[in-house]
Design a protein around this motif. Structure first.
Motif, PDB file in Angstrom:
ATOM      1  N   ARG A   2       0.919  -1.405  -0.042  1.00  0.00           N
ATOM      2  CA  ARG A   2       0.038  -0.044   0.178  1.00  0.00           C
ATOM      3  C   ARG A   2       0.779   1.346   0.161  1.00  0.00           C
ATOM      4  O   ARG A   2       1.887   1.443   0.454  1.00  0.00           O
ATOM      5  CB  ARG A   2      -0.927   0.025   1.270  1.00  0.00           C
ATOM      6  N   ARG A   3       0.464   2.202  -0.693  1.00  0.00           N
ATOM      7  CA  ARG A   3       1.091   3.704  -0.619  1.00  0.00           C
ATOM      8  C   ARG A   3       1.617   4.179   0.574  1.00  0.00           C
ATOM      9  O   ARG A   3       2.589   4.506   0.834  1.00  0.00           O
ATOM     10  CB  ARG A   3       0.209   4.830  -1.328  1.00  0.00           C
ATOM     11  N   ASP A   4       0.611   3.746   1.737  1.00  0.00           N
ATOM     12  CA  ASP A   4       1.081   4.532   2.977  1.00  0.00           C
ATOM     13  C   ASP A   4       2.041   3.708   3.687  1.00  0.00           C
ATOM     14  O   ASP A   4       2.688   3.894   4.710  1.00  0.00           O
ATOM     15  CB  ASP A   4       0.013   4.554   3.934  1.00  0.00           C
ATOM     16  N   SER A  47      -1.169  11.947  -2.293  1.00  0.00           N
ATOM     17  CA  SER A  47      -1.561  10.503  -2.884  1.00  0.00           C
ATOM     18  C   SER A  47      -1.142   9.429  -1.739  1.00  0.00           C
ATOM     19  O   SER A  47      -1.237   8.426  -2.150  1.00  0.00           O
ATOM     20  CB  SER A  47      -0.711  10.232  -4.082  1.00  0.00           C
ATOM     21  N   ASP A  48      -1.032  10.063  -0.511  1.00  0.00           N
ATOM     22  CA  ASP A  48      -0.873   8.942   0.620  1.00  0.00           C
ATOM     23  C   ASP A  48       0.370   8.415   0.887  1.00  0.00           C
ATOM     24  O   ASP A  48       0.468   7.412   1.397  1.00  0.00           O
ATOM     25  CB  ASP A  48      -1.733   8.040   0.777  1.00  0.00           C
ATOM     26  N   PHE A  49       1.501   8.896   0.167  1.00  0.00           N
ATOM     27  CA  PHE A  49       3.036   8.268   0.311  1.00  0.00           C
ATOM     28  C   PHE A  49       3.568   9.167   1.707  1.00  0.00           C
ATOM     29  O   PHE A  49       3.318  10.326   1.720  1.00  0.00           O
ATOM     30  CB  PHE A  49       3.616   8.738  -0.848  1.00  0.00           C
TER      31      PHE A  49
END
Length: 121
Positions: A2-4, A47-49
């Motif tokens: 996942r991006r996070d 973008s949740d990075f």
């Protein structure tokens, strides 16, 4: 993944130039971080990075490879400009040095003369 769960280290390197009088001249004191760096940082965060932005000074290729090794990164992404063969000989190529000196995969993203990416989907 996942991006996070992805940690992005955004690195901008001010080049340190050799002076004809001996020693080096700091470009950091006379330059600003390009707006493109803060824009990409904000876009990645939106973008949740997870993004950590760093500023360094020195030889750009050495700094990129060194920071990547110190942080045990999985991948390096660099922006590359198109240069003539003569331009590469005269000025060297940071991108080429990073590709040759890195122990991890390197992705090169084409960047136009103003430092902006090409067409985006």
């Amino acid at each position: 993944m996942r991006r996070d769960e992805v940690q992005v280290t955004l690195l901008y390197v001010f080049d340190e130039l050799e002076s004809d009088l001996g020693g080096t001249v700091s470009m950091r004191e006379h330059s600003q971080v390009p707006e493109s760096v803060t824009t990409i940082r904000d876009e990645l965060r939106d973008s949740d990075f997870q993004v950590e932005a760093l500023i360094a000074e020195g030889n750009p290729a050495d700094m990129i490879v060194g920071v990547a090794a110190d942080r045990d990164v999985d991948h390096i992404v660099v922006g590359g400009r198109q240069r003539s063969p003569a331009g590469k000989v005269i000025f060297g190529s940071v991108t080429q040095s990073v590709i040759l000196d890195s122990d991890v995969p390197v992705t090169v993203v084409s960047v136009d003369a103003e430092g902006e990416g090409g067409d985006r989907p």
